[in-house]
Enzyme design. Structure first.
Site, short mmCIF file in Angstrom:
data_model
loop_
_atom_site.label_atom_id
_atom_site.label_comp_id
_atom_site.label_asym_id
_atom_site.label_seq_id
_atom_site.Cartn_x
_atom_site.Cartn_y
_atom_site.Cartn_z
CB ALA A 63 -0.90 -0.01 1.23
N GLY A 102 0.79 -5.77 0.04
CA GLY A 102 0.01 -5.79 -1.20
C GLY A 102 0.87 -6.15 -2.40
CD GLU A 105 -2.55 -8.99 0.19
OE1 GLU A 105 -2.50 -7.74 0.12
OE2 GLU A 105 -3.38 -9.60 0.88
CD GLU A 125 0.18 -6.99 4.69
OE1 GLU A 125 0.99 -7.86 5.08
OE2 GLU A 125 -0.06 -6.78 3.48
#
Ligand code: NAD
Length: 695
Positions: A63, A102, A105, A125
């Site tokens: 992010a 992310g 991901e 995270e």
């Protein structure tokens, strides 16, 4: 379309290059651009396969933290992931540098992953009190063994490419140029004309009975997560991955994320993350302020602090001249440094050759003149103004022009020290914390005349030394010690009123502090506080203390180093043991002073200790000694063992609500020694307006 993504087709393969420096943060623009290029690649009949690649440093750091407080626009990352899953053509992630959060991901939703040898992959995270919210908890355990996936997600630690290959997280390690290797890899895949292996369709990698496995994992993680909620929620998501269809598991993940993101723990951890990045922002010292070069350092005083400060320099590769008054003292100081490194080597945390290299960067000396070619000179001699001024007078005479003259004083007036020189613009305070080679906090004390370039250089140097530099104005005790004095004052009043040292310490520790005030005092040495109080009795007769602390010190009970303090210690053991002698002394004192004792709850103990910090912090903020509330929080988080999940004293007060904090303080005003509680005007004002310290 914006240029955060470049698109090119090579040999029938679409190359989607992420170009959103510094870390390819997956902000609004980048997500939209990736989505658009994926669709384009899928629709183009000339394209047979596609690959996503970032920079050599970063595939993607996850992010975009610069957008954390901004509205999110579509598509979300999970929608991009759905598009990845919907691709009819093979999609490859080419990972150079790190793929985190992310970023990983995004890579996990590709059909294949190829990584540069130095790549790092992880889902960090949990360190911000949240979880990978875009399918990470569901996809990772389908690619690597469940136990490994749980470990990665609950610790937040990343793994290197080699390990990722071993576990199955990457399919190949790239040799040579990453893009060329990825193109070659893709061509091979195309030749095989296999069905795209979508991670969502894979079976979770868990052998045996999920129930038994997760019961055991839960127990282990609960032990390690010390009251933080995120790790156990992550385990719940992993269990969902093992037992539920992919889309249902993803729902469990979304619910878990929604719950965690609003928790106080996560808010506190995220506050800490941003607070750390804020400390170096100084309103009147812009980021492009020129800095001075620091290639050589000198440290005056080879005692407890000087030794640790010298270690901090050489750990960062900066050669240092270490100076004390006699051969004996300098050799003793150097020996301590040697022993310190040797202990680290014997624990396997430092290589012998690195120890030798570091020691080789230290030059021993007995004359201040030897500091003459240093770019920065840090003084760490006895805490006496006359001694410090004398040193600074000498330094003024010998230091090269432009050298920074720094003092490690913990309480003395840096402006007065600067007056001993003809170059007050070059003088600054660098308040390291003990042990200086370990503690991350560095209070950078800005004198009235400190030059902006000197301040900017010292802040930069602090980071190079791997510290968290926080600016403080000049006042007695600066930010941290000025506040701790009020905390210590309350801890003694609590004894007067009926508590035992162990009761106060236990309440503080249960609340989350690394240790309570009395254990801390015994560790630091009770003579230090005693000396300060004796000075205060002269300088600030208005400042009231319980004399019970002096009584202990008068008996020569200085804490761990004398085997007795607030507690007693068995030889060679640091475990504090309750001492009936101390109880006797305290009750004697109460009798003499005619103090009525009462039972005091743990809640009151914590409020009295923590709100004493908060109230003084508010004064420090109002006086401009600290630049912002979050700087005060960083001081406590990195220098005083304040629990990260509380976010620092000012952040904690914000979560309680300032009106409530003020109400409690007003209640304390009516209690024992209530006159010391004068609510800070800033606290009163913010409470009235319904505002917070950390706006
Ligand atoms: P220390 O007594 O361990 O060391 C002081 C050293 O300075 C001694 O080795 C002494 O021989 C040397 N010295 C004295 N006068 C000198 C001179 N004229 N020239 C060269 N060397 C000289 O003290 P310390 O605990 O290291 O504290 C040093 C400074 O750091 C003090 O200002 C103290 O307030 C500050 N400080 C201490 C701590 C702590 O926890 N100990 C924490 C932060 C700051």
């Amino acid at each position: 379309m914006s240029d955060v993504v470049h698109y090119a087709v090579r040999d029938g393969i679409a190359v989607i290059t992420l170009d959103n420096p510094p870390v390819n943060g997956l902000g609004n623009a980048l997500r939209a651009a990736i989505m658009e290029r994926l669709k384009k690649a899928d629709a183009d009949p000339a394209v047979k396969g596609a690959l996503i690649i970032g920079s050599a440093k970063a595939f993607s750091g996850g992010a975009d933290i610069r957008e954390f407080n901004q509205p999110r626009t579509k598509p979300d990352l999970f929608e991009v992931n759905d598009q990845q899953d919907a691709m009819s053509k093979p999609l490859i992630a080419a990972i150079g540098g790190f793929a985190l959060g992310g970023g990983l991901e995004l890579a996990l939703a590709c059909h294949y992953r190829i990584a540069a040898p130095k790549a790092q992959l992880g889902l960090p995270e949990v360190k911000l009190g949240i979880l990978p919210g875009s399918g990470g908890t569901q996809r990772l355990p389908r690619v690597i063994p469940m136990a490994e996936a749980v470990r990665m997600m609950t610790t937040g630690n990343s793994i290197p490419a080699e390990k990722a290959k071993e576990l199955g997280l990457v399919d190949e390690i790239a040799q040579g140029d990453l893009l060329e290797a990825a193109l070659g890899f893709t061509k091979n895949i195309l030749k095989q004309a296999k069905k795209n292996p979508r991670v969502r369709d894979m079976k979770p990698r868990l052998e045996g009975d999920p129930k038994a496995f997760f019961a055991q994992v839960r127990e282990q993680v609960a032990k390690e997560s010390k009251g933080y909620p995120a790790p156990l929620v992550i385990v719940g998501c992993a269990e969902a991955a093992a037992t539920l269809p992919f889309d249902e598991g993803r729902k469990v993940e979304r619910d878990g994320f929604a719950k965690l993101v609003v928790s106080n723990e996560s808010k506190a951890l995220r506050h800490m993350f941003f607070a750390e990045r804020q400390t170096s922002k100084i309103p009147d010292v812009p980021e492009d302020t020129p800095t001075r070069e620091v290639k050589k350092a000198a440290v005056i005083g080879a005692g407890t602090m000087g030794g640790g400060i010298a270690m901090s320099f050489v750990n960062a590769g900066i050669p240092v001249t270490l100076i004390d008054t006699t051969e004996e003292f300098i050799n003793k100081g150097f020996k301590k440094i040697q022993d310190n490194y040797a202990a680290t080597v014997s624990k396997g945390r430092l290589k012998q050759e690195d120890m030798d290299k570091r020691l080789g960067l230290i030059k021993k000396a007995t004359k201040v003149e030897e500091a003459k070619d240093a770019d920065i000179i840090v003084e760490a001699v006895f805490e006496r103004m006359d001694v410090k001024q004398d040193i600074f007078r000498k330094l003024d005479a010998i230091a090269k022009p432009g050298a920074i003259l720094a003092s490690n004083t913990s309480t003395l007036d840096v402006d007065k020290i600067a007056e001993a020189t003809k170059r007050p613009q070059d003088v600054i305070g660098t308040h390291f914390f003990s042990p200086a080679n370990v503690m991350r906090l560095l209070e950078v004390v800005r004198g009235k005349k400190t030059g902006k370039d000197v301040l900017a250089t010292t802040m930069k140097l602090g980071k190079a030394l791997k510290k968290v530099p926080v600016v403080s104005g000049v006042c007695d005790g600066f930010i941290g010690n000025r506040m701790i004095e009020k905390y210590g004052q309350q801890s003694l009043f609590l004894l007067d009123e009926g508590c035992t040292p162990q009761q106060v310490d236990a309440a503080a520790q249960k609340w989350g502090l690394a240790m309570g005030p009395f254990t801390m005092g015994d560790m630091a040495g009770l003579d230090i506080g005693w000396e300060i109080r004796k000075r205060r009795y002269q300088e600030r007769p208005d400042f009231v203390y319980s004399k019970v602390g002096d009584r202990i010190a008068e008996l020569g009970r200085f804490g761990q180093k004398t085997g007795k303090g607030w507690y007693r210690y068995e030889p060679g053991n640091r475990k504090p043991l309750p001492d009936p002698e101390v109880d006797k002394l305290i009750s004697q004192y109460r009798k003499e002073q005619n103090i009525q004792t009462r039972a005091i709850s743990d809640e009151e103990i914590v409020e009295r200790l923590v709100y004493a910090l908060v109230n003084e912090g508010a004064k420090i903020l109002e006086e401009g000694i600290a630049l912002r509330a979050s700087d005060i929080d960083m001081v406590y988080l990195t220098g005083y063992g304040f629990p990260p999940f509380r976010g620092g004293p000012m952040f904690y007060a914000d979560t309680v609500g300032l009106e409530k904090v003020l109400n409690s303080i007003q209640t304390f005003q009516k209690g024992y020694q209530g006159a010391v509680w004068k609510p800070a005007p800033l606290l009163v004002k913010l409470a009235k307006e319904g505002k917070k310290f950390n706006a």
